[in-house]
Design a protein around this motif. Structure first.
Motif, mmCIF file in Angstrom:
data_model
loop_
_atom_site.group_PDB
_atom_site.id
_atom_site.type_symbol
_atom_site.label_atom_id
_atom_site.label_comp_id
_atom_site.label_asym_id
_atom_site.label_seq_id
_atom_site.Cartn_x
_atom_site.Cartn_y
_atom_site.Cartn_z
ATOM 1 N N ASN A 1 29.568 84.448 82.955
ATOM 2 C CA ASN A 1 30.454 84.603 84.105
ATOM 3 C C ASN A 1 29.903 85.585 85.126
ATOM 4 O OD1 ASN A 1 32.372 82.886 82.836
ATOM 5 N ND2 ASN A 1 33.219 84.631 81.715
ATOM 6 N N SER B 1 32.098 89.580 91.763
ATOM 7 C CA SER B 1 32.682 88.249 91.561
ATOM 8 C C SER B 1 33.785 87.990 92.577
ATOM 9 C CB SER B 1 33.232 88.125 90.138
ATOM 10 O OG SER B 1 32.188 88.199 89.191
ATOM 11 N N LEU B 2 34.501 89.036 92.976
ATOM 12 C CA LEU B 2 35.532 88.885 93.996
ATOM 13 C C LEU B 2 34.912 88.470 95.326
ATOM 14 C CD1 LEU B 2 38.546 89.199 94.677
ATOM 15 C CD2 LEU B 2 38.059 91.589 95.270
ATOM 16 N N PRO C 1 33.441 92.590 88.219
ATOM 17 C CA PRO C 1 34.679 92.210 88.923
ATOM 18 C C PRO C 1 34.570 92.310 90.436
ATOM 19 C CG PRO C 1 34.932 94.310 87.772
ATOM 20 C CD PRO C 1 33.653 93.719 87.296
ATOM 21 N N ARG D 1 31.389 94.990 80.435
ATOM 22 C CA ARG D 1 31.699 95.142 81.852
ATOM 23 C C ARG D 1 30.703 96.093 82.490
ATOM 24 N NH1 ARG D 1 36.827 98.413 84.437
ATOM 25 N NH2 ARG D 1 36.180 98.236 86.611
ATOM 26 N N GLN E 1 38.013 88.967 81.575
ATOM 27 C CA GLN E 1 37.415 89.557 82.750
ATOM 28 C C GLN E 1 35.951 89.188 82.898
ATOM 29 O OE1 GLN E 1 37.733 93.770 82.358
ATOM 30 N NE2 GLN E 1 35.961 93.966 81.059
ATOM 31 N N THR E 2 35.473 89.213 84.135
ATOM 32 C CA THR E 2 34.066 89.013 84.448
ATOM 33 C C THR E 2 33.338 90.337 84.294
ATOM 34 O OG1 THR E 2 32.512 88.500 86.227
ATOM 35 C CG2 THR E 2 34.646 89.370 86.868
#
Length: 565
Positions: free
Chosen positions: A370, A195-196, A192, A305, A188-189
């Motif tokens: 990332n 990044s989407l 999330p 995260r 996972q980034t």
């Protein structure tokens, strides 16, 4: 170089975590093995004690059989009976001795010998029976203690087995969670949601926007667009309020809409964003907020995260190709339920920077792998210029009074009840370019720069300034002049006047409660002299009308002090 050291430090910390995890697993295994061996030793000991007890029981059975044979031989008489018989024999012996003196000597002697022999036999039997009886009693007591100990050990064993089963379940659960988290970290980034937005079509596709016409025409058009922006309700805001809103947009990215409940503070913020074709992110401020994590979210170092809250997502969304040229709003609903000086402190500092590209908020101490492409240095979020923070503020016992730090950096509007209705003109939906709006602001500032500068210079050298410094300890700071040089020209370009703009600035920046009015350390004469000086300056500067908002605040405070005296 600093980044390499930080990465090296993180690698060492990760290695330490893995080593700690391995040591923990070894310790758990060793403790479980030691506990298992202890249980086995306890069980072996119990089995040995049980075998010994059974052997002892067999011996006692044999002795008990001997005792039973002896009891049968004695006619099933007890020791007390035998002792009683001995006493009886002693009495009979005494009687016989007395009889002996009166009877035949030889016959008496025979009887005596017989009795002595019987006595000797009985005494031998008693000598054998008494030790055996004592031993039997001792063994019976020992067996009772051993039986109690066996029951206690059995209960302890059952409890230990239950604890062992519980620990085994917890260990299996921890191993499963560690495996899941480790797998999640690999894929996972850390951001999330943002990044989407880097890959989502709805964010990547750019749009054509309309240019803002002249500010006077645009203010009138915006009034009607706002009136129809919300479905199923019409919003009627005076044109003066729309001009103040535009001036505030040019002056600051932070706005405070205050007033009693039901005056349309929240509706104006949402309707403006819709009328401009931008988005509005509604954030309900909570009473327990203490720092920026409550507004932006927080980073979980173990999961690697960042838990992105709506405000952070809105800041990033405003920079995507779809929204980067629209006028967007982050609405802080009831912003004074908690103290903005705490949860909004980093934004207050960032918005003060003259270089808009330096208005950055750090989300982490080091760059993250990332990370979304629009984060600066992989860890900083830009506060984009096309986002305005609009906070609504009620004033009651559940809220906090806003500090000067917030008021001085914000554009403040007090919204009255909407009772000004007008005939609404219908416009087709449109999306106005932020760049064109900002260009219109800049053109207005350039056009009216000289006359506004002269007005501020006159104000600084007027007796009004002297009264403010002497009686109230207030002066004009660079921030006030900078805001006025943006606010007043836009108000004029939108169809207003210098007097209207300056009255609003003075009433919200200087005359407001806690600055000039609402104080108990100033005299009634000081307030009256200030009011007189303000009206004198208004006449000498050639400003139209009277500073209605300022005069109203001063007169209310004068009446307050007169009522006290």
């Amino acid at each position: 170089m600093e980044l390499d050291r930080a990465r090296s430090r993180m690698d060492r910390e990760w290695a330490d975590i893995k080593a700690t995890q391995a040591n923990l697993e070894q310790r758990v295994a060793a403790e479980m093995e030691a506990e298992r061996a202890s249980h086995e030793r306890a069980i072996a000991k119990l089995e040995s004690q049980r075998e010994s007890a059974w052997n002892k029981a067999d011996e006692l059975k044999e002795k008990l059989a001997d005792l039973q044979e002896l009891a049968q031989a004695l006619g099933d008489q007890s020791a007390a009976d035998i002792l009683g018989q001995l006493d009886e024999l002693k009495r009979e012996n005494a009687m016989l001795k007395r009889s002996l003196e009166q009877s035949d000597t030889s016959e008496l002697q025979r009887e005596i010998d017989y009795l002595r022999s019987s006595k000797a036999d009985l005494e031998r039997d008693l000598a054998v029976i008494r030790p055996e009886l004592d031993e039997s009693r001792r063994e019976l007591s020992s067996k009772r203690v051993a039986s109690t100990e066996l029951e206690a050990v059995a209960r302890e064993k059952r409890v230990l087995e239950q604890h062992k089963n519980t620990l085994t379940v917890h260990i299996d659960d921890l191993e499963s969670r560690i495996e899941q988290l480790t797998s999640a970290q690999k894929t996972q980034t850390p951001f999330p949601a943002m990044s989407l937005m880097d890959s989502g079509k709805e964010y990547r596709a750019s749009m054509e926007h309309e240019s803002v016409p002249g500010l006077k025409q645009f203010a009138e058009e915006l009034q009607h667009r706002i009136a129809t922006a919300e479905e199923q309700v019409e919003l009627f805001y005076p044109l003066e309020d729309i001009r103040l809103l535009l001036g505030g947009l040019a002056m600051s990215q932070l706005h405070v809409f205050q007033g009693i409940s039901g005056t349309g503070k929240t509706s104006l913020a949402k309707a403006f964003a819709k009328a401009m074709g931008g988005f509005c992110t509604d954030i309900a401020v909570q009473a327990g907020w203490r720092d920026r994590d409550d507004l932006l979210g927080h980073y979980n170092a173990f999961e690697r995260r960042f838990y992105e809250k709506d405000c952070l997502q809105a800041l990033y969304k405003a920079q995507t190709p779809r929204w980067r040229d629209t006028c967007n709003v982050i609405l802080l609903d009831e912003m004074n339920l908690s103290r903005p000086e705490q949860y909004f402190a980093e934004f207050l500092s960032a918005l003060e920077k003259n270089n808009r590209d330096e208005r950055l908020i750090s989300l982490a101490e080091t760059a993250m792998p990332n990370a979304p492409v629009m984060l600066r240095d992989g860890r900083k979020i830009l506060v984009p210029s096309n986002v305005w923070f609009i906070g609504t503020a009620n004033h009651d016992e559940t809220t906090n009074e806003l500090a000067d730090k917030t008021y001085d950096r914000a554009h403040v509007m007090t919204l009255p009840k909407q009772d000004h209705r007008f005939s609404i003109k219908q416009y087709d939906p449109a999306s106005f370019s932020y760049a064109s709006l900002n260009k219109a602001f800049d053109e207005a500032c350039n056009k009216h720069r000289q006359e506004v500068a002269e007005l501020l210079g006159w104000l600084s050298n007027d007796g009004l300034t002297t009264r403010l410094e002497k009686d109230f300890g207030l002066g004009w700071g660079n921030r006030f002049e900078k805001q006025a040089m943006r606010f007043i020209p836009v108000i004029k370009a939108a169809g207003g006047s210098e007097a209207e703009a300056l009255d609003h600035l003075l009433s919200t920046r200087v005359m407001r409660k806690g600055k000039v009015t609402g104080r108990y350390d100033v005299s009634l004469d000081a307030l009256k002299n200030l009011q007189e000086g303000l009206l004198t300056f208004w006449d000498e500067a050639g400003l139209e009308g009277v500073p209605q908002s300022c005069v109203e605040l001063l007169e209310n405070d004068i009446r307050r002090l007169e009522g006290v005296s």
